[in-house]
Design a protein around this motif. Structure first.
Motif, PDB file in Angstrom:
ATOM      1  N   ASP A 119       0.854  -1.195   0.000  1.00  0.00           N
ATOM      2  CA  ASP A 119       0.000   0.000   0.000  1.00  0.00           C
ATOM      3  C   ASP A 119       0.886   1.239   0.000  1.00  0.00           C
ATOM      4  OD1 ASP A 119      -1.937   1.878   0.253  1.00  0.00           O
ATOM      5  OD2 ASP A 119      -2.739   1.177   2.161  1.00  0.00           O
ATOM      6  N   SER A 120       0.877   1.967  -1.102  1.00  0.00           N
ATOM      7  CA  SER A 120       1.735   3.157  -1.212  1.00  0.00           C
ATOM      8  C   SER A 120       1.283   4.286  -0.299  1.00  0.00           C
ATOM      9  CB  SER A 120       1.751   3.658  -2.666  1.00  0.00           C
ATOM     10  OG  SER A 120       0.436   3.985  -3.093  1.00  0.00           O
ATOM     11  N   HIS A 121      -0.001   4.280   0.091  1.00  0.00           N
ATOM     12  CA  HIS A 121      -0.509   5.337   0.971  1.00  0.00           C
ATOM     13  C   HIS A 121      -0.209   5.070   2.439  1.00  0.00           C
ATOM     14  CE1 HIS A 121      -2.731   7.254  -2.296  1.00  0.00           C
ATOM     15  NE2 HIS A 121      -3.131   6.054  -2.661  1.00  0.00           N
ATOM     16  N   ALA A 122       0.053   3.822   2.792  1.00  0.00           N
ATOM     17  CA  ALA A 122       0.232   3.467   4.199  1.00  0.00           C
ATOM     18  C   ALA A 122       1.587   3.934   4.714  1.00  0.00           C
ATOM     19  CB  ALA A 122       0.104   1.949   4.379  1.00  0.00           C
ATOM     20  N   ALA A 123       1.582   4.460   5.931  1.00  0.00           N
ATOM     21  CA  ALA A 123       2.810   4.838   6.650  1.00  0.00           C
ATOM     22  C   ALA A 123       3.768   5.639   5.776  1.00  0.00           C
ATOM     23  CB  ALA A 123       3.513   3.592   7.185  1.00  0.00           C
ATOM     24  N   ASN A 278      -5.107  -3.928   5.875  1.00  0.00           N
ATOM     25  CA  ASN A 278      -4.517  -4.348   4.599  1.00  0.00           C
ATOM     26  C   ASN A 278      -4.252  -5.843   4.515  1.00  0.00           C
ATOM     27  OD1 ASN A 278      -4.429  -1.888   3.232  1.00  0.00           O
ATOM     28  ND2 ASN A 278      -2.486  -1.304   4.163  1.00  0.00           N
ATOM     29  N   VAL A 279      -4.536  -6.605   5.559  1.00  0.00           N
ATOM     30  CA  VAL A 279      -4.319  -8.050   5.501  1.00  0.00           C
ATOM     31  C   VAL A 279      -5.265  -8.662   4.465  1.00  0.00           C
ATOM     32  CG1 VAL A 279      -4.520 -10.221   6.771  1.00  0.00           C
ATOM     33  CG2 VAL A 279      -3.491  -8.223   7.861  1.00  0.00           C
ATOM     34  N   GLY A 280      -4.698  -9.371   3.488  1.00  0.00           N
ATOM     35  CA  GLY A 280      -5.500  -9.993   2.445  1.00  0.00           C
ATOM     36  C   GLY A 280      -5.986  -9.046   1.372  1.00  0.00           C
ATOM     37  N   ARG A 281      -5.588  -7.802   1.419  1.00  0.00           N
ATOM     38  CA  ARG A 281      -6.047  -6.820   0.434  1.00  0.00           C
ATOM     39  C   ARG A 281      -5.290  -6.987  -0.877  1.00  0.00           C
ATOM     40  NH1 ARG A 281      -5.119  -0.305   0.718  1.00  0.00           N
ATOM     41  NH2 ARG A 281      -6.409   0.272  -1.068  1.00  0.00           N
ATOM     42  N   ARG A 282      -6.021  -6.943  -1.979  1.00  0.00           N
ATOM     43  CA  ARG A 282      -5.429  -7.008  -3.313  1.00  0.00           C
ATOM     44  C   ARG A 282      -5.608  -5.656  -3.978  1.00  0.00           C
ATOM     45  NH1 ARG A 282      -8.026 -11.880  -2.487  1.00  0.00           N
ATOM     46  NH2 ARG A 282      -6.717 -13.734  -2.648  1.00  0.00           N
ATOM     47  N   ILE A 283      -4.511  -5.049  -4.366  1.00  0.00           N
ATOM     48  CA  ILE A 283      -4.523  -3.708  -4.952  1.00  0.00           C
ATOM     49  C   ILE A 283      -4.396  -3.842  -6.457  1.00  0.00           C
ATOM     50  CG2 ILE A 283      -3.387  -1.460  -5.014  1.00  0.00           C
ATOM     51  CD1 ILE A 283      -2.382  -1.992  -2.204  1.00  0.00           C
ATOM     52  N   SER A 284      -5.381  -3.349  -7.180  1.00  0.00           N
ATOM     53  CA  SER A 284      -5.324  -3.382  -8.640  1.00  0.00           C
ATOM     54  C   SER A 284      -4.419  -2.277  -9.153  1.00  0.00           C
ATOM     55  CB  SER A 284      -6.729  -3.232  -9.227  1.00  0.00           C
ATOM     56  OG  SER A 284      -7.326  -2.027  -8.774  1.00  0.00           O
ATOM     57  N   HIS A 285      -4.118  -2.331 -10.443  1.00  0.00           N
ATOM     58  CA  HIS A 285      -3.154  -1.398 -11.025  1.00  0.00           C
ATOM     59  C   HIS A 285      -3.666   0.036 -11.009  1.00  0.00           C
ATOM     60  CE1 HIS A 285      -0.360  -4.484 -12.250  1.00  0.00           C
ATOM     61  NE2 HIS A 285      -1.369  -5.179 -12.774  1.00  0.00           N
ATOM     62  N   HIS A 286      -4.995   0.219 -11.136  1.00  0.00           N
ATOM     63  CA  HIS A 286      -5.493   1.593 -11.168  1.00  0.00           C
ATOM     64  C   HIS A 286      -5.489   2.235  -9.793  1.00  0.00           C
ATOM     65  CE1 HIS A 286      -9.151  -0.680 -10.096  1.00  0.00           C
ATOM     66  NE2 HIS A 286      -9.497   0.419  -9.448  1.00  0.00           N
ATOM     67  N   HIS A 287      -5.236   1.433  -8.726  1.00  0.00           N
ATOM     68  CA  HIS A 287      -5.081   2.023  -7.395  1.00  0.00           C
ATOM     69  C   HIS A 287      -3.699   2.602  -7.197  1.00  0.00           C
ATOM     70  CE1 HIS A 287      -8.779  -0.160  -6.494  1.00  0.00           C
ATOM     71  NE2 HIS A 287      -8.861   0.553  -5.388  1.00  0.00           N
ATOM     72  N   VAL A 288      -2.728   2.155  -7.996  1.00  0.00           N
ATOM     73  CA  VAL A 288      -1.357   2.608  -7.811  1.00  0.00           C
ATOM     74  C   VAL A 288      -1.172   3.954  -8.479  1.00  0.00           C
ATOM     75  CG1 VAL A 288       1.064   2.049  -8.193  1.00  0.00           C
ATOM     76  CG2 VAL A 288      -0.583   0.219  -7.767  1.00  0.00           C
ATOM     77  N   PRO A 289      -0.759   5.008  -7.790  1.00  0.00           N
ATOM     78  CA  PRO A 289      -0.608   6.316  -8.416  1.00  0.00           C
ATOM     79  C   PRO A 289       0.562   6.325  -9.385  1.00  0.00           C
ATOM     80  CG  PRO A 289       0.201   6.360  -6.151  1.00  0.00           C
ATOM     81  CD  PRO A 289      -0.399   5.020  -6.359  1.00  0.00           C
ATOM     82  N   HIS A 290       0.318   6.883 -10.579  1.00  0.00           N
ATOM     83  CA  HIS A 290       1.374   6.973 -11.577  1.00  0.00           C
ATOM     84  C   HIS A 290       2.339   8.105 -11.254  1.00  0.00           C
ATOM     85  CE1 HIS A 290      -0.660   4.026 -14.101  1.00  0.00           C
ATOM     86  NE2 HIS A 290      -1.786   4.695 -13.908  1.00  0.00           N
ATOM     87  N   ILE A 291       1.845   9.162 -10.675  1.00  0.00           N
ATOM     88  CA  ILE A 291       2.686  10.307 -10.330  1.00  0.00           C
ATOM     89  C   ILE A 291       2.593  10.517  -8.829  1.00  0.00           C
ATOM     90  CG2 ILE A 291       3.061  12.770 -10.645  1.00  0.00           C
ATOM     91  CD1 ILE A 291       1.849  12.522 -13.409  1.00  0.00           C
TER      92      ILE A 291
END
Length: 562
Positions: A119-123, A278-291
């Motif tokens: 998770d890029s937003h976490a911590a 976030n345990v068991g969470r699956r992050i799709s590609h559109h959740h990942v920020p490009h910038i």
């Protein structure tokens, strides 16, 4: 007629025809059956996730209730439950947490496909840096406590030396764990990981609760030394710090570093909660920020100037207050100066937050509606931590209105309480609205890249003093150019955010390092009684300190996304 018969029979023999309604229904039925089958798998997965969260949450709830019962019994019945009993319970919990953390580091996280997503937003870095900073202060605090208890070993139990040693080991292991794995979305051993995280959260909450209840002793030393000596005359006679420099250093350092321990426990709880979500969470590609926006000190001029002015004046007020408080009982003029500073600063912060909220409403940036556990937790922490200062303010308002609101000092405290409530509310609205906005993508990215290339070229060549002066002039012009090319909305948001960051920093420093006029002015204490007001302050003051520190992180994110 025969032609019509052929056209009717053809759909029956060729089931793939697009024009026949029966075939369409058959294909639709097959897809619907497959969809139902897949959705049932997803539903079972979702139910298993909810069951795991429920079970781990119940585990944490029972541990917290058990520890709270021990701490409460220690407060109200010193004979049956002593502080050593509470320390033994917490030591057992910390050993269990250490075993799970070590198992996670060496076993769970190293399994195949264990951490497929992060998770890029976490911590963010400021949260992990705060964990290391406050963890270091907490370790130093326990070192001082061990040294102080070792000097007074003749009247101290061995548990008072063993407990800080286990605490140091727990802090080091937990800080390393959070620094390395706070962004993990673990995909294996879900239930064990959830229970381990919740057990660690419960342990940190109990450590915070114990720190808050024990902090009353240190606040009493700072505010009513004579009364405490009279009340505990027999106890202080047995364990008195000898007149040596090393003992005084341990004692003063312990009292000075104590608030950082409470902050450390609350920060760890927030990071561990995000990991639990976030345990068991699956992050799709559109959740990942490009910038990913980065912090750059561009487009701000007046915010840093006004904020630095507020910080400098605040430090001067704080030093004058501390000098008066440590030398003798604070006089009336010191309280008038202290509350006057707040009465001037809080309206400026409120006006800035209101203007920022209006600018957010005028912006064309879209709202970020993606699922984000970190942002949800930030909102909960902001709203929850603000209740500490808001609750204390309402208690002060009732006490002042019921006694003598026309007195100068009372009127200042009344104004301070009202303004503090308004400032907390407006700042929360501004931060929460900013956190839910999409990051602004600058159209002039090429110009920034050219400036960075120019700086790199400058670093690679050797320049003379004249060329150095020219480069400094170019950098200054480039800064002014970037400032002038920002839209007025972005410029105003950055100015406001940076100003509020510096103001919240000084408002965090003052109560953290010992300025507690809300207890030392004597008004609310005489109205509610010593024990009642002390319990109110002991609950609200740590939350207020945590609110200021957490607001700094939220405002920095608002500044970066603007």
């Amino acid at each position: 007629m025969p032609g019509n018969k052929v056209s009717r029979q053809k759909p029956c023999h060729h089931c793939k025809s697009r024009s026949a309604p029966p075939d369409t229904s058959t294909i639709h039925y097959e897809k619907f059956w497959l969809y139902r089958h897949c959705s049932s798998v997803q539903q079972r997965d979702r139910q298993a996730q909810k069951a795991g969260q429920l079970f781990s949450g119940l585990l944490a709830m029972n541990v917290v209730f058990l520890g709270s019962a021990f701490v409460s019994s220690m407060i109200f019945n010193h004979v049956a439950i002593t502080l050593a009993d509470v320390w033994i319970l917490l030591s057992i919990l910390k050993v269990l947490c250490l075993c799970w953390i070590i198992y996670y580091l060496l076993g769970t996280s190293r399994q195949p496909h264990a951490v497929l997503y992060r998770d890029s937003h976490a911590a963010p870095i400021w949260i992990r840096g705060s964990v290391l900073l406050f963890g270091s202060f907490s370790i130093l605090l326990n070192v001082f406590q061990i040294g102080y208890n070792a000097i007074l070993i003749q009247c101290k139990s061995r548990v008072e030396i063993v407990f800080p040693s286990i605490e140091i080991l727990f802090i080091c292991t937990q800080a390393f764990f959070l620094w390395r794995h706070s962004k993990d979305c673990i995909q294996v051993q879900h239930n064990l990981t959830r229970c381990g995280l919740m057990l660690t959260i419960a342990t940190n909450l109990l450590l915070w609760l114990l720190a808050v209840t024990n902090d009353t002793i240190h606040m009493e030393i700072e505010s009513q030394l004579r009364e405490v000596e009279q009340r505990f005359a027999g106890k202080t006679a047995l364990c008195t710090c000898p007149n040596t420099t090393i003992c005084k250093v341990f004692q003063k350092g312990y009292i000075l570093l104590y608030p950082f321990n409470t902050e450390y426990c609350l920060i760890c709880c927030s990071v561990l909660y995000v990991m639990w979500k976030n345990v068991g969470r699956r992050i799709s590609h559109h959740h990942v920020p490009h910038i990913k926006p980065k912090f750059k000190l561009q487009g701000v001029v007046f915010g840093p100037l006004l904020g630095a002015t507020a910080v400098i004046i605040g430090i001067c007020v704080f030093m004058m207050y501390q000098i008066q408080a440590t030398s003798s009982a604070p006089n009336r003029q010191v309280f008038v100066m202290y509350y006057s500073y707040y009465i001037v600063l809080l309206p400026l912060m409120s006006v800035g937050a209101v203007i920022g909220t209006i600018i957010h409403a005028l912006e064309k940036r879209e709202l970020d509606t993606l699922k984000n556990p970190t942002r949800s937790l930030d909102v909960i922490l902001l709203m929850g931590a603000a209740l500490g200062q808001i609750g204390m303010s309402y208690f002060s308002i009732v006490a002042i209105v019921a006694t003598d609101p026309r007195d100068l000092l009372n009127s200042l405290i009344l104004s301070y309480s009202v303004l503090l409530i308004f400032q907390n509310i407006t700042q929360n609205v501004f931060i929460i609205d900013g956190l839910h906005r999409q990051p602004f993508i600058s159209p002039g990215k090429e110009e920034e890249m050219k400036e960075e290339q120019n700086h790199e070229a400058y670093d690679q060549r050797r320049v003379s003093m004249l060329e150095l002066g020219q480069e400094i002039r170019k950098v200054s012009l480039s800064y002014l150019h970037s400032y002038s090319h920002l839209s007025w909305k972005r410029r105003a948001l950055r100015e406001i955010s940076f100003f509020l960051v510096l103001c919240n920093i000084i408002l965090w420093v003052m109560p953290t390092f010992g300025a507690h006029p809300v207890f030392e002015n004597g008004l609310e204490k005489s109205f509610y009684g010593y024990s009642t007001w002390f319990a109110i302050v002991n609950f609200g003051l740590p939350l207020g300190v945590f609110y200021r520190m957490h607001s700094v992180g939220g405002l920095l994110e608002v500044y970066v996304t603007a």
